[in-house]
Structures are given as structure tokens and as C-alpha cells.
Design an enzyme around this catalytic site. Structure first.
Site, PDB file in Angstrom:
ATOM      1  CD1 TRP A 170      13.690 -38.476 -15.204  1.00  0.00           C
ATOM      2  CD2 TRP A 170      12.776 -37.641 -13.350  1.00  0.00           C
ATOM      3  NE1 TRP A 170      14.605 -37.637 -14.639  1.00  0.00           N
ATOM      4  CE2 TRP A 170      14.082 -37.101 -13.497  1.00  0.00           C
ATOM      5  CE3 TRP A 170      12.013 -37.261 -12.244  1.00  0.00           C
ATOM      6  CZ2 TRP A 170      14.637 -36.214 -12.587  1.00  0.00           C
ATOM      7  CZ3 TRP A 170      12.556 -36.373 -11.334  1.00  0.00           C
ATOM      8  CH2 TRP A 170      13.846 -35.855 -11.506  1.00  0.00           C
ATOM      9  CD  GLU A 213      -1.301  -2.293   2.189  1.00  0.00           C
ATOM     10  OE1 GLU A 213      -2.055  -2.818   3.022  1.00  0.00           O
ATOM     11  OE2 GLU A 213      -0.102  -2.622   2.035  1.00  0.00           O
ATOM     12  NE  ARG A 256      16.521 -29.614 -10.609  1.00  0.00           N
ATOM     13  CZ  ARG A 256      16.166 -30.572  -9.747  1.00  0.00           C
ATOM     14  NH1 ARG A 256      16.839 -30.709  -8.617  1.00  0.00           N
ATOM     15  NH2 ARG A 256      15.154 -31.371  -9.994  1.00  0.00           N
ATOM     16  CB  THR A 305      13.468 -40.393   0.412  1.00  0.00           C
ATOM     17  OG1 THR A 305      12.121 -40.828   0.620  1.00  0.00           O
ATOM     18  CG2 THR A 305      13.562 -39.710  -0.939  1.00  0.00           C
TER      19      THR A 305
END
Length: 393
Positions: free
Chosen positions: A196, A78, A233, A222
Site C-alpha cells: 500500500w 420534486e 467494499r 495490472t
């Protein structure tokens, strides 16, 4: 003679359309504060002169000032808009996606500046969830004779600042569980091979999500299986580095892992082991911070992890983990939102996205609310909420 029955209807409809359009512009500006406003909310402001506030035949409105907030620049959206408008702010309409503040913090109250500038009308998308404001800013403007409209594009405004809403009210980060699956619900290839699952378009969206987040959270399983780096990235500017947090009860994180090799004071390991052990010292030398937390059921206390992240002004966390940690977070009711990226593939294996934790009857299983579907190349994503952070948190 003016037809008092029909003229106001046309006028209100015209004003509403104008308000929607200008608020959309304020939201676009607010979004420019992604990764640069935290721990403050993302706010955009647009000052419009000659708006359709008197009659439907008013001159075409024009922007006399606009702006958005970044933490380093200090000034609220503002104030940036008012300074750009200068004298043109008088009798203008201000569009802002979040209720103007009425208290002094790093800057003075925006409500005072708005009133002193002579702004005649303020259109607000949503109330500020900050208890220090929470309607007070709107009341102050109205007491000064400023017309205030609230609720224009409220849903979009709430989604934009949902992480801020969660953190400012609970001091806990907003947690989004994100995972990629095949159509038969698998998250990994046989034998743990790294491939993937989803398309380049889905992976690009994941990077966008990471950029907008303050931290990523994963489990040691993991890390050991995939050896990921888990970085932002996008090459877009961000005020603070993306924190990479690992749940590692036994402190098994390899010194030669990609996470450790790429650590630049942005990797946190939460463990139940001593922070003074030889392994902990080796990790600290490599740039990893070790955070010892209490155990719960033989594992890291996940709620304590979130409390620690909240203390560090981490507003949003993306959970990118395997089935064990996903299941534990869901079982502890610590996930606010879930995003599932589905690829049009069938693996026929049994690597599930969520491990079972004390199976409950279907009637007692939490259901996703406010579900949306989006396409990303050949894939589609399902997004939904477990919690409404504006109500039950």
C-alpha cells in the site's frame, strides 16, 4: 415612508442567504441518490413555506416537504416533496438542484405538477444538460407565472451530476483517472511487490469513489501483476453491480485470477481475440463476459470500449490501471478528470504512473483545470479536469 434605496438591498441579501442554505439541503438530499439514481441524474428537492420572499421580517421558514430521486422508486424528487407537502405546497418555495423536467418519460412532467400545486417560487441550481429539457422546464414555469431563480450553488450541482451531463450529451461515460503515488512520482515498489502506497484514509476515499461509479477500468498488466478484485467494499446500497472492465487484447486473463473467481456477471473483458475461442468459452463459463472489439495500432480500440460502456448506460468510469493504459487513455484524450493521491514517501524507483505516448511539446500538453487539493490523513490528493463536460463535450 419606506426607504426604497436601502430596503431592497437588505431584502435581496436575506433572500440570497436563505436560498444558499436551502439549496445546500437539496444537494445533501440529492447525494443520497448516489449509486441508486443512475442512469438518471441525482436530484434533491426541498419545499419551504414562509420563506423570506416578501420581506426580511417574515416568519421563520419551515420545510413542508422534501425528497430525493432513486431510479427504482420512479418518482422524481420534486414529486416526492410535493406529495409530502400536500396542500402546504401552495405558495411555497421549491429548491431543487436540477431544472425540473417538462416532458413525459417513466413519469409525468414535474413542471405540470409544480404549477398545479400552486408553488409560487422555484430556485434551481443548474439547467438540465439533457437536450430534451435544456431550459424548457424553466420557461414553462415562468410562462405559468412562477418566479424562477437559476444558478444558486451551481458549481456544486454541476459537479454532482457531471457524469450524467457527459453521458446524456455524448452517450459516452465520464472517465476519471485515479492513481496513488509517492512524492517522487512512483506507483509501485521495486520488483513489482504489492504494497500500500497511501494511507487507510486515502483508501477509504477510493472506496467512496468506487461506490459512486458505475464501472472500473483496468488493463491486463495490472491484473497479472497485482491480481486485484477491484470491488465496492462500502456495503452501501447500489442499484446495479459495479462493473469491472479489463482491457485484454490477447485474452491473457487467468481463469484462477481473483477477478474471475469473484465474477458474478459483473466482469467484462474487452479483447481483439475471437469471442468463440476455447479461452473465451472457459471465461464465459466462469461468469465473465467477453466483448470483441476492433483493433487500433495492434491494441484494443479504447474509444470503442467507451462507446460500448455507454450503450450499457454506464455513466461513470474510474480508470485504475498501470502506466501503459493510463498513457494510452490520456494520449487518446479520453480522460475527463484526474485524481492523484500522494503519500509522503520516497521510493527512488522508476515506475511511472503514465507511459509516454508520442511525446508532445509542453505548450501542446493538456493542462488540468479547476484544481483542488484535499488531505486524507498523512496524504493529499490533487484533483483536476481535462474537459468541461458542460461546454466542450
Amino acid at each position: 415612508m419606506t426607504d426604497n434605496l436601502t430596503a431592497p438591498t437588505i431584502h435581496l441579501a436575506t433572500v440570497r442567504l436563505a436560498d444558499e442554505a436551502w439549496m445546500a439541503r437539496a444537494l445533501v438530499l440529492a447525494h443520497r441518490g448516489v449509486a441508486q439514481a443512475h442512469p438518471n441524474p441525482m436530484v434533491g428537492a426541498v419545499l419551504v413555506k414562509d420563506d423570506h420572499t416578501k420581506n426580511a421580517r417574515a416568519k421563520n421558514p419551515c420545510v413542508v416537504g422534501d425528497g430525493f430521486h432513486t431510479y427504482e422508486a420512479r418518482k422524481h424528487a420534486e414529486i416526492v416533496a410535493l406529495e409530502r407537502a400536500r396542500a402546504d405546497a401552495r405558495r411555497a418555495t421549491l429548491y431543487v438542484n436540477l431544472e425540473p423536467c417538462c416532458h413525459a418519460g417513466r413519469t409525468g412532467p414535474c413542471t405540470k405538477a409544480i404549477i398545479e400545486a400552486g408553488v409560487k417560487r422555484v430556485v434551481v441550481a443548474m439547467h438540465d444538460p439533457n437536450p430534451a429539457v435544456a431550459g424548457r422546464g424553466i420557461r414553462e414555469l415562468r410562462r405559468a407565472g412562477v418566479e424562477v431563480i437559476v444558478g444558486v450553488r451551481e458549481d456544486a450541482a454541476r459537479k454532482l451530476n457531471e457524469a450524467f451531463a457527459k453521458w446524456i450529451r455524448t452517450k459516452l461515460p465520464f472517465v476519471t483517472l485515479k492513481t496513488a503515488l509517492t512524492l517522487d512520482g512512483q506507483i509501485a515498489s521495486p520488483g513489482g511487490t504489492v504494497t500500500w502506497i497511501t494511507s487507510a484514509e486515502s483508501r477509504e476515499e477510493v472506496q467512496t469513489l468506487r461506490h459512486a461509479s458505475d464501472a472500473l477500468l483496468t488493463g491486463i498488466g495490472t491484473v497479472l501483476a497485482d491480481d486485484p478484485r477491484m470491488t465496492d467494499r462500502t456495503a452501501l446500497p447500489r442499484r446495479r453491480p459495479l462493473i469491472r472492465a479489463i482491457i485484454d487484447s490477447k485474452l491473457r486473463l487467468p481463469i484462477k485470477s481473483e477477478m474471475v473467481k469473484s465474477a458474478k456477471d459483473d466482469v467484462l473483458v474487452f479483447t481483439t481475440q475471437s469471442a468463440n475461442s476455447a479461452k473465451a468459452k472457459s471465461l464465459r463459463i466462469a461468469g465473465v463476459e467477453i466483448v470483441q472489439v476492433r483493433s487500433r495500432g495492434g491494441h484494443v480500440n479504447l474509444r470503442e470500449v467507451l462507446r460500448e460502456l455507454g450503450k450499457r448506460e454506464i455513466l461513470s468510469v474510474i480508470l485504475e490501471a498501470g502506466s501503459a493504459l493510463n498513457g494510452a487513455m490520456l494520449a487518446a484524450d479520453l480522460v475527463d478528470k484526474m485524481i492523484l493521491f500522494y503519500a509522503p514517501k520516497i521510493l527512488g524507483t522508476v515506475t511511472m504512473p503514465v507511459a509516454r505516448h508520442r511525446a508532445r511539446p509542453i505548450a501542446k500538453t493538456p493542462a488540468l483545470q479547476n484544481i483542488t487539493l484535499r488531505r486524507f490523513g498523512p496524504d493529499f490528493a490533487v484533483e483536476g479536469y481535462f474537459h468541461d463536460v458542460y461546454r466542450n463535450h
